[in-house]
Design a protein around this motif. Structure first.
Motif, PDB file in Angstrom:
ATOM      1  N   GLY A   1       0.639  -1.011  -0.079  1.00  0.00           N
ATOM      2  CA  GLY A   1       0.170   0.008   0.001  1.00  0.00           C
ATOM      3  C   GLY A   1       0.993   1.183  -0.030  1.00  0.00           C
TER       4      GLY A   1
ATOM      5  N   GLU B   1      -5.511   2.467   2.953  1.00  0.00           N
ATOM      6  CA  GLU B   1      -5.602   1.020   2.950  1.00  0.00           C
ATOM      7  C   GLU B   1      -6.462   0.454   1.806  1.00  0.00           C
ATOM      8  N   ARG B   2      -5.671  -0.507   1.269  1.00  0.00           N
ATOM      9  CA  ARG B   2      -6.397  -1.235   0.210  1.00  0.00           C
ATOM     10  C   ARG B   2      -5.938  -2.841   0.032  1.00  0.00           C
ATOM     11  N   PRO B   3      -6.544  -3.640  -0.636  1.00  0.00           N
ATOM     12  CA  PRO B   3      -5.979  -5.006  -0.745  1.00  0.00           C
ATOM     13  C   PRO B   3      -4.778  -5.009  -1.463  1.00  0.00           C
ATOM     14  N   GLU B   4      -4.030  -5.948  -1.166  1.00  0.00           N
ATOM     15  CA  GLU B   4      -2.713  -6.144  -1.856  1.00  0.00           C
ATOM     16  C   GLU B   4      -2.673  -6.186  -3.307  1.00  0.00           C
TER      17      GLU B   4
ATOM     18  N   ASP C   1      -4.040   4.237  -6.994  1.00  0.00           N
ATOM     19  CA  ASP C   1      -5.107   4.215  -5.818  1.00  0.00           C
ATOM     20  C   ASP C   1      -6.479   4.796  -6.160  1.00  0.00           C
TER      21      ASP C   1
END
Length: 199
Positions: A67, A71-74, A189
């Motif tokens: 990231g 926050e975000r998924p891998e 993102d």
């Protein structure tokens, strides 16, 4: 070192970054689109660099997996290794040197993956060979180089993306490439997650 020589580094960096801020945003957005297209189609991002740009390759892989500022998924990303032990089975030392990254692209790369190449001059043989193999494997390519881009920029296809830092000095190119990677992750993102709630 006299203070005026130290100050020169900051002035030179500023003289580079202001014009670059007008020249490179479209390319950064296009590069982010290429990464998003690969990732949302089940692909991954392979990242190649040599010498100092190998450090940037690992940095970008860390930002994609871990990231950037939200926050975000891998995201699936791998920094390819220029370590000779990675391809120790090569028949000759010379072949191992030129083919080190290309072998990894051949082993790991599969459409719709994208290969990000980080280069100083754009004439590094190991990176040029990786580019050839990426095209053989039908991978999209994003190349981030110093000004001119050398043979690497000339070898790109119309569907590839090239970001050329408008400077010849390696230190300035490296600094601008780091900034470009951060801008790329921020734009990625934005494309994946939309506008942040608290910018």
């Amino acid at each position: 070192m006299p203070e005026h020589l130290i100050q020169k580094h900051f002035v030179e960096a500023a003289d580079l970054l202001y014009p670059a801020s007008e020249q490179l945003p479209k390319g950064v957005a296009a590069a982010a689109e290429a990464l998003v297209a690969a990732l949302t189609s089940g692909g991954k991002v392979l990242i190649a660099g040599v010498g100092s740009t190998a450090l940037l390759a690992r940095h970008l892989a860390g930002l994609l997996v871990g990231g950037f500022e939200r926050e975000r998924p891998e995201l699936a990303a791998v920094a390819l290794s220029e370590d000779p032990s990675f391809t120790v089975a090569a028949t000759t030392a010379n072949a191992a040197g030129t083919e080190r990254l290309a072998r990894q692209v051949r082993a790991l790369g599969l459409a719709p993956d994208v290969l990000v190449i980080l280069a100083m001059s754009g004439n590094e043989p190991m990176l040029l060979r990786a580019l050839e193999v990426a095209h053989e494997r039908e991978l999209s390519v994003v190349a981030i180089t110093g000004q001119g881009g050398g043979a690497l920029a000339r070898g790109l296809r119309e569907t590839d993306v090239w970001l050329g830092v408008p400077h010849e000095r390696s230190a300035r190119v490296f600094e601008a490439q780091t900034l470009l990677l951060h801008a790329l992750c921020d734009e990625l993102d934005l494309q994946l997650l939309g506008e942040p709630e608290n910018p």
